[in-house]
Design a protein around this motif. Structure first.
Motif, PDB file in Angstrom:
ATOM      1  N   ASN A  93      22.907  86.565  80.705  1.00  9.34           N
ATOM      2  CA  ASN A  93      22.368  87.902  80.992  1.00  9.34           C
ATOM      3  C   ASN A  93      23.101  88.981  80.196  1.00  9.34           C
ATOM      4  O   ASN A  93      22.480  89.933  79.714  1.00  9.34           O
ATOM      5  N   LYS A  94      24.412  88.806  80.048  1.00 11.13           N
ATOM      6  CA  LYS A  94      25.188  89.774  79.267  1.00 11.13           C
ATOM      7  C   LYS A  94      24.740  89.739  77.805  1.00 11.13           C
ATOM      8  O   LYS A  94      24.589  90.786  77.169  1.00 11.13           O
ATOM      9  N   LEU A  95      24.504  88.548  77.277  1.00 10.12           N
ATOM     10  CA  LEU A  95      24.083  88.426  75.883  1.00 10.12           C
ATOM     11  C   LEU A  95      22.667  88.962  75.683  1.00 10.12           C
ATOM     12  O   LEU A  95      22.361  89.544  74.639  1.00 10.12           O
ATOM     13  N   LYS A  96      21.802  88.780  76.674  1.00  8.79           N
ATOM     14  CA  LYS A  96      20.453  89.352  76.596  1.00  8.79           C
ATOM     15  C   LYS A  96      20.528  90.867  76.476  1.00  8.79           C
ATOM     16  O   LYS A  96      19.804  91.484  75.696  1.00  8.79           O
ATOM     17  N   ASP A  97      21.410  91.480  77.280  1.00 10.39           N
ATOM     18  CA  ASP A  97      21.576  92.936  77.217  1.00 10.39           C
ATOM     19  C   ASP A  97      22.174  93.365  75.877  1.00 10.39           C
ATOM     20  O   ASP A  97      21.766  94.364  75.288  1.00 10.39           O
ATOM     21  N   LYS A  98      23.131  92.571  75.394  1.00 10.20           N
ATOM     22  CA  LYS A  98      23.842  92.930  74.172  1.00 10.20           C
ATOM     23  C   LYS A  98      22.946  92.861  72.945  1.00 10.20           C
ATOM     24  O   LYS A  98      23.048  93.691  72.041  1.00 10.20           O
ATOM     25  N   TYR A  99      22.013  91.880  72.932  1.00  9.05           N
ATOM     26  CA  TYR A  99      21.209  91.643  71.737  1.00  9.05           C
ATOM     27  C   TYR A  99      19.720  91.926  71.953  1.00  9.05           C
ATOM     28  O   TYR A  99      18.880  91.384  71.248  1.00  9.05           O
ATOM     29  N   HIS A 100      19.415  92.794  72.896  1.00  8.12           N
ATOM     30  CA  HIS A 100      18.010  93.080  73.184  1.00  8.12           C
ATOM     31  C   HIS A 100      17.324  93.824  72.046  1.00  8.12           C
ATOM     32  O   HIS A 100      16.093  93.822  71.932  1.00  8.12           O
ATOM     33  N   ASP A 101      18.123  94.472  71.178  1.00  3.99           N
ATOM     34  CA  ASP A 101      17.536  95.288  70.110  1.00  3.99           C
ATOM     35  C   ASP A 101      17.570  94.585  68.760  1.00  3.99           C
ATOM     36  O   ASP A 101      17.532  95.240  67.714  1.00  3.99           O
ATOM     37  N   LEU A 102      17.610  93.259  68.730  1.00  6.60           N
ATOM     38  CA  LEU A 102      17.665  92.534  67.466  1.00  6.60           C
ATOM     39  C   LEU A 102      16.469  92.828  66.575  1.00  6.60           C
ATOM     40  O   LEU A 102      16.562  92.730  65.345  1.00  6.60           O
ATOM     41  N   LYS A 103      15.344  93.183  67.191  1.00 11.49           N
ATOM     42  CA  LYS A 103      14.139  93.480  66.409  1.00 11.49           C
ATOM     43  C   LYS A 103      14.340  94.704  65.519  1.00 11.49           C
ATOM     44  O   LYS A 103      13.552  94.947  64.593  1.00 11.49           O
ATOM     45  N   ASN A 104      15.394  95.475  65.775  1.00  9.98           N
ATOM     46  CA  ASN A 104      15.662  96.650  64.953  1.00  9.98           C
ATOM     47  C   ASN A 104      16.398  96.312  63.662  1.00  9.98           C
ATOM     48  O   ASN A 104      16.584  97.181  62.801  1.00  9.98           O
ATOM     49  N   TYR A 105      16.837  95.062  63.535  1.00 13.70           N
ATOM     50  CA  TYR A 105      17.551  94.640  62.330  1.00 13.70           C
ATOM     51  C   TYR A 105      16.602  93.917  61.373  1.00 13.70           C
ATOM     52  O   TYR A 105      15.721  93.163  61.801  1.00 13.70           O
ATOM     53  N   ASP A 106      16.835  94.138  60.087  1.00 11.31           N
ATOM     54  CA  ASP A 106      16.047  93.452  59.067  1.00 11.31           C
ATOM     55  C   ASP A 106      16.664  92.104  58.692  1.00 11.31           C
ATOM     56  O   ASP A 106      15.949  91.155  58.364  1.00 11.31           O
ATOM     57  N   ILE A 107      17.979  92.042  58.713  1.00  7.65           N
ATOM     58  CA  ILE A 107      18.693  90.824  58.323  1.00  7.65           C
ATOM     59  C   ILE A 107      19.819  90.545  59.308  1.00  7.65           C
ATOM     60  O   ILE A 107      20.509  91.479  59.747  1.00  7.65           O
ATOM     61  N   ILE A 108      20.027  89.275  59.620  1.00 13.16           N
ATOM     62  CA  ILE A 108      21.234  88.847  60.322  1.00 13.16           C
ATOM     63  C   ILE A 108      21.986  87.918  59.381  1.00 13.16           C
ATOM     64  O   ILE A 108      21.410  86.993  58.804  1.00 13.16           O
ATOM     65  N   ILE A 109      23.283  88.184  59.210  1.00 12.55           N
ATOM     66  CA  ILE A 109      24.112  87.447  58.261  1.00 12.55           C
ATOM     67  C   ILE A 109      25.276  86.816  59.009  1.00 12.55           C
ATOM     68  O   ILE A 109      25.894  87.446  59.863  1.00 12.55           O
ATOM     69  N   GLY A 110      25.591  85.574  58.682  1.00  8.73           N
ATOM     70  CA  GLY A 110      26.737  84.942  59.322  1.00  8.73           C
ATOM     71  C   GLY A 110      26.900  83.502  58.888  1.00  8.73           C
ATOM     72  O   GLY A 110      26.080  82.960  58.148  1.00  8.73           O
ATOM     73  N   PRO A 111      27.978  82.862  59.350  1.00  9.81           N
ATOM     74  CA  PRO A 111      28.226  81.463  58.997  1.00  9.81           C
ATOM     75  C   PRO A 111      27.078  80.559  59.443  1.00  9.81           C
ATOM     76  O   PRO A 111      26.364  80.851  60.403  1.00  9.81           O
ATOM     77  N   THR A 112      26.920  79.465  58.732  1.00 13.76           N
ATOM     78  CA  THR A 112      25.850  78.513  58.997  1.00 13.76           C
ATOM     79  C   THR A 112      26.291  77.457  59.992  1.00 13.76           C
ATOM     80  O   THR A 112      27.379  76.906  59.878  1.00 13.76           O
ATOM     81  N   ALA A 113      25.430  77.176  60.945  1.00 13.81           N
ATOM     82  CA  ALA A 113      25.691  76.103  61.898  1.00 13.81           C
ATOM     83  C   ALA A 113      25.176  74.783  61.334  1.00 13.81           C
ATOM     84  O   ALA A 113      24.170  74.749  60.646  1.00 13.81           O
TER      85      ALA A 113
END
Length: 213
Positions: A93-113
């Motif tokens: 639930n905390k992560l849902k609140d934290k990342y609810h606005d991901l649609k506002n980003y064009d790119i997400i960058i980070g290490p590969t799983a």
């Protein structure tokens, strides 16, 4: 800034889709690419009975809004959240609140799983290893950086250049390369386990202050 990016697939993809990708992907739906052609080749050769295509693009990032993750607890939880690995409702639930606005980003960058990473993550979420042990293990894997293009604006910023198709020799090479990396990783893990085995907190011991940044 202009980048050359690659996407490994079984298909030639001249017109990517920002709503594509698997539902439980690392950073959610989107078009995944990398600046490392070797990583793209590894992606493309996962299914050896199918074609292995490396698509090449020019990517103009100027004016795009991006969210960048480092290899830390926030990246771990974000990956696990998107993959559906977290069973703790409070954390979810905390992560849902934290990342609810991901649609506002064009790119997400980070290490590969990858598979090696998930073996380690699962041990962390099962309270078999500590956060410190987990991070030390992940840092030893030399994970590459991936780009997830999540908006139409980001897709419009890339232009298809060309593609190459890998042959059976290439597929065999990358299959053996993956086996070798797993073997090296097992040796590294033995060393890390001895040094960091009980250092730091286990997953169930983490509080909100551990991933509030």
């Amino acid at each position: 800034m202009e980048l050359i990016i690659y996407h490994g697939s079984e298909n030639i993809i001249k017109c990517p889709n920002h709503n594509g990708g698997r539902h439980f992907s690392d950073f959610g739906n989107g078009f995944y690419a990398t600046t490392n052609i070797e990583m793209a080749k590894s992606w493309a050769t996962r299914k050896r009975d199918r074609k292995a295509i490396i698509n090449k693009y020019i990517f103009e990032t100027e004016g795009l809004k991006s969210l960048t993750f480092d290899l830390d607890i926030n990246w771990i939880l974000f990956i696990a959240f998107n993959r559906g690995l977290i069973e703790n409702d409070k954390v979810n639930n905390k992560l849902k609140d934290k990342y609810h606005d991901l649609k506002n980003y064009d790119i997400i960058i980070g290490p590969t799983a990858d598979d090696r990473m998930f073996d380690t993550l699962n041990m962390f979420f099962e309270n078999t290893i500590t956060l410190e042990h987990c991070l030390q293990s992940l840092n030893s894997m030399d994970l590459d950086i991936q780009y997830n293009l999540k908006s139409e604006k980001a897709i419009r910023a890339i232009n298809f250049i060309n593609y190459i198709e890998l042959d059976d020799v290439d597929k065999e090479y990358y299959s053996e390369e993956i086996k070798l990396k797993k073997s090296i990783m097992r040796n590294k893990m033995n060393f890390i386990r001895k040094k960091y085995g009980n250092v730091g907190k286990y997953f169930d011991e983490l509080g909100e202050e551990d991933f509030d940044e």
